[in-house]
Scaffold this motif. Structure first.
Motif, PDB file in Angstrom:
ATOM      1  N   CYS A 104       5.532  -2.739  -9.188  1.00  0.00           N
ATOM      2  CA  CYS A 104       4.532  -1.734  -8.805  1.00  0.00           C
ATOM      3  C   CYS A 104       5.197  -0.395  -8.493  1.00  0.00           C
ATOM      4  N   LYS A 131       1.050   5.719  -9.881  1.00  0.00           N
ATOM      5  CA  LYS A 131       0.365   5.293  -8.657  1.00  0.00           C
ATOM      6  C   LYS A 131      -1.079   4.887  -8.870  1.00  0.00           C
ATOM      7  N   VAL A 187      -0.842   0.904  -9.296  1.00  0.00           N
ATOM      8  CA  VAL A 187       0.020   0.131  -8.400  1.00  0.00           C
ATOM      9  C   VAL A 187      -0.643  -1.187  -7.990  1.00  0.00           C
ATOM     10  N   LEU A 188      -1.932  -1.158  -7.729  1.00  0.00           N
ATOM     11  CA  LEU A 188      -2.614  -2.375  -7.287  1.00  0.00           C
ATOM     12  C   LEU A 188      -2.804  -3.370  -8.426  1.00  0.00           C
ATOM     13  N   ASP A 206      -6.346   0.474 -11.251  1.00  0.00           N
ATOM     14  CA  ASP A 206      -6.707   0.133  -9.870  1.00  0.00           C
ATOM     15  C   ASP A 206      -8.203   0.355  -9.645  1.00  0.00           C
ATOM     16  N   GLU A 230      -8.153   1.616  -4.514  1.00  0.00           N
ATOM     17  CA  GLU A 230      -7.072   2.577  -4.695  1.00  0.00           C
ATOM     18  C   GLU A 230      -5.878   2.192  -3.820  1.00  0.00           C
ATOM     19  N   GLY A 231      -4.688   2.347  -4.367  1.00  0.00           N
ATOM     20  CA  GLY A 231      -3.497   1.993  -3.603  1.00  0.00           C
ATOM     21  C   GLY A 231      -3.197   2.985  -2.507  1.00  0.00           C
ATOM     22  N   TYR A 232      -3.483   4.239  -2.777  1.00  0.00           N
ATOM     23  CA  TYR A 232      -3.161   5.288  -1.815  1.00  0.00           C
ATOM     24  C   TYR A 232      -4.432   6.050  -1.476  1.00  0.00           C
TER      25      TYR A 232
END
Lengths: 112, 491
Positions: free
Chosen positions: B97, B102, B105-106, B479, B486-488
């Motif tokens: 990941c 980004k 990433v998930l 994601d 969302e990862g971030y």
């Protein structure tokens, strides 16, 4: 009133801040920014793939001062932020029409 | 019924079907009432660690004596099983990941954790049986004798009034051996995920992994590790007894070659080689890679299936090969681009670990260092030169690292295998050139199976549910579009 925005190198931030507070600047706003001028970017390598990164990381300081103090502030930034190498940054000066302190509602030069 | 309602109905329906199948199987086998035929116990022997380790992967013995278990071996194998599971997540999940952008990433993390769920259940239902039950289809694959771990689980013997626990040759329950092998079944398709990262449909990944596990992994594992396997080193009648201590052929060549097929058939990422696609967080990649390094001790040293001297050698060889891999890759970067990188050092460690995997139970520590160096070097060249020369988009270099280092490791096992470690089989340096032939055949067999199996499966999936997301979804990131998360998340 003038708003002075200075895009400078990261490692010069503390030095510039100290010098500005000594010449009477009472507040400032600092942010991380990315951009490019004549310095351009740099190259990065990941497992054999090369990437050109156009935007260099810099710090932007924003200071609002009375008209009479502007020249001194600009000179202080010029003196302390300079290394002489390409990529030292830039200073932008604009006329500011109004500034207001939220807590008291004071306006103009009283608010800065 | 609306589409949403239909979807909601699927989950309980699956649970119901699973419960019914399990219940019927219980009734038909009499599980829980008496010992299944052949599921007897093992006895303690005075054999060498190598012989004992070999026996452990064999079928259960017929001895009527009650099992005598080694608490040391059981403790070690449970720790190793946990270490190998840790390799998939958080190890591999973080390693991968960090390398994607980004917005994806998930999706990579999700694929890893999903495989932990699906492949585990699949292994219990039929995977273990296909890999380790007696031959069917002319020795091509295991049969269905151990479906739902029949003959592996503890049973109640009404006649003796005792619990009977089937045991493997190294005084551990056969169930523990099956659990250890389950972790390999999880991580192998997990490795392939890196090849099609950032563009494959989640549903396609699930279907491919299930079918690939059953139709590609299980047969190869059967050939190499099952008692009667035609590539099995401890099968006296094997046509080409190849050395593959911890899965260089079964895990890394099969997944690495399949990954290349995936990269070619799924196609390159949108705007590949037109827009920058650098790793979004190399700190994750560093953490993941070093967790893989630690987990690999379970992977390789655990493959002795006992806490014995062979495990000690595999442990030491594993560490030194990884160390040499770091030096090789980072050193090559220093020489060619002027500075070593953290991604290079991490990749070198993984390449060294892959390369020593088949050899860790067959070579001495100095040989392991040479093998690790070769792994780092070959994978460096594969990732930086070979991939660019051919232009395929193996997103996270699964073929470059696992495929190439797996092949080199399998060959070098045939070169460096030493009697001082194996007690029996030796390689080219100790005068047995024929071992190189065995190794080469095992590589070709595994690679051939991976290519044929993957091409057929991917073609079928492409014609039915489709392999990859559409362009718009790919640009927005998997994601959000595949998982709605969302990862971030910032203000």
């Amino acid at each position: 009133m003038k708003k002075i925005e200075a895009v400078i190198r990261h490692f010069k931030l503390e030095e510039v801040k100290d010098a500005l507070t000594q010449v009477g600047v009472q507040g400032m706003t600092v942010s991380e920014v990315r951009g490019f001028g004549r310095q351009k970017g740099h190259k990065e390598q990941y497992r054999g793939a090369e990437y050109t990164v156009d935007f260099m990381p810099k710090v932007k300081m924003e200071v609002v001062v009375e008209d009479d103090a502007a020249r001194n502030v600009i000179d202080t930034i010029l003196r302390t932020a300079r290394t002489g190498q390409i990529g030292d940054g830039k200073i932008f000066v604009t006329d500011l029409s109004e500034a207001i302190r939220i807590r008291t509602g004071e306006t103009g030069e009283e608010s800065i | 019924m609306s589409q949403r309602a239909r979807r909601l109905a699927i989950a309980p329906a699956l649970v119901f079907v699973f419960t019914v199948v399990f219940g019927l199987w219980n009734v038909s086998t009499g599980y829980g009432q008496e010992t299944p035929e052949g599921a007897s116990t093992s006895s303690v022997t005075g054999e060498s660690p190598r012989e004992v380790a070999a026996e452990s992967v064999a079928e259960l013995t017929e001895s009527p004596a009650p099992a005598e278990f080694s608490e040391a071996n059981m403790a070690w194998m449970m720790i190793c099983s946990a270490l190998v599971l840790m390799m998939t997540a958080p190890g591999l999940a973080l390693f991968y990941c960090g390398l994607v952008r980004k917005k994806n990433v998930l999706s990579v993390m999700m694929q890893c954790v999903t495989l932990m769920g699906i492949m585990s259940v699949l292994w219990v239902v039929v995977g273990y049986s296909l890999a380790f039950a007696p031959d069917i289809m002319g020795g091509f694959v295991g049969g269905f004798d151990h479906v739902m771990l029949d003959g592996v689980l503890p049973t109640w013997n009404a006649e003796t009034g005792q619990i009977e626990t089937p045991a493997a040759g190294t005084q551990i329950p056969t169930l523990l051996f099956a659990v250890f092998q389950m972790m390999f079944f999880i991580i192998t398709p997990g490795l392939i995920v890196g090849a099609f990262a950032e563009r494959m449909k989640f549903s396609a990944m699930v279907v491919y992994s299930i079918l690939w596990g059953l139709l590609v992994y299980c047969p190869i594992a059967h050939w190499v590790w099952s008692d009667n396997g035609w590539l099995c080193e401890w099968n006296e009648a094997a046509a080409f007894p190849a050395l593959d201590f911890a899965g260089g052929t079964v895990v890394h060549i099969s997944s690495g070659v399949s990954a290349l097929v995936c990269a070619l058939m799924v196609g390159a990422r949108y705007n590949y080689q037109k827009e920058p696609m650098p790793p979004h967080n190399l700190t994750y990649t560093f953490i993941g890679a070093t967790m893989l390094w630690v987990g690999w001790f379970g992977f390789n040293a655990g493959s002795a299936v006992a806490a014995n001297t062979l495990a000690v050698n595999a442990f030491a060889a594993t560490h030194l090969a990884a160390s040499a891999g770091v030096i090789a890759w980072a050193g090559m970067e220093w020489l060619t681009i002027g500075r070593p990188t953290i991604l290079g050092a991490c990749s070198g460690a993984v390449a060294g670990l892959v390369c020593i995997t088949p050899a860790s139970g067959a070579v001495t520590v100095p040989s392991a260092m040479i093998i690790g160096l070769c792994g780092g070097l070959v994978s460096f060249l594969a990732c930086t030169k070979l991939k660019n020369a051919f232009g395929y988009d193996d997103s996270l270099d699964v073929f470059g690292v696992h495929g190439m280092s797996g092949i080199v490791g399998a060959l070098l096992t045939g070169v460096f295998a030493s009697k001082s470690i194996t007690g029996a089989r030796v390689g080219l340096i100790e005068g047995n050139g024929a071992q190189m032939v065995n190794q080469a055949v095992s590589i070709l067999a595994a690679a051939g199976m991976a290519i044929v199996g993957s091409v057929i499966l991917l073609k079928l999936i492409d014609l039915t549910i489709g392999l990859r997301v559409n362009e718009e979804k790919e640009i927005r990131g998997l994601d959000l579009t595949e998982h709605g998360e969302e990862g971030y998340i910032f203000l």
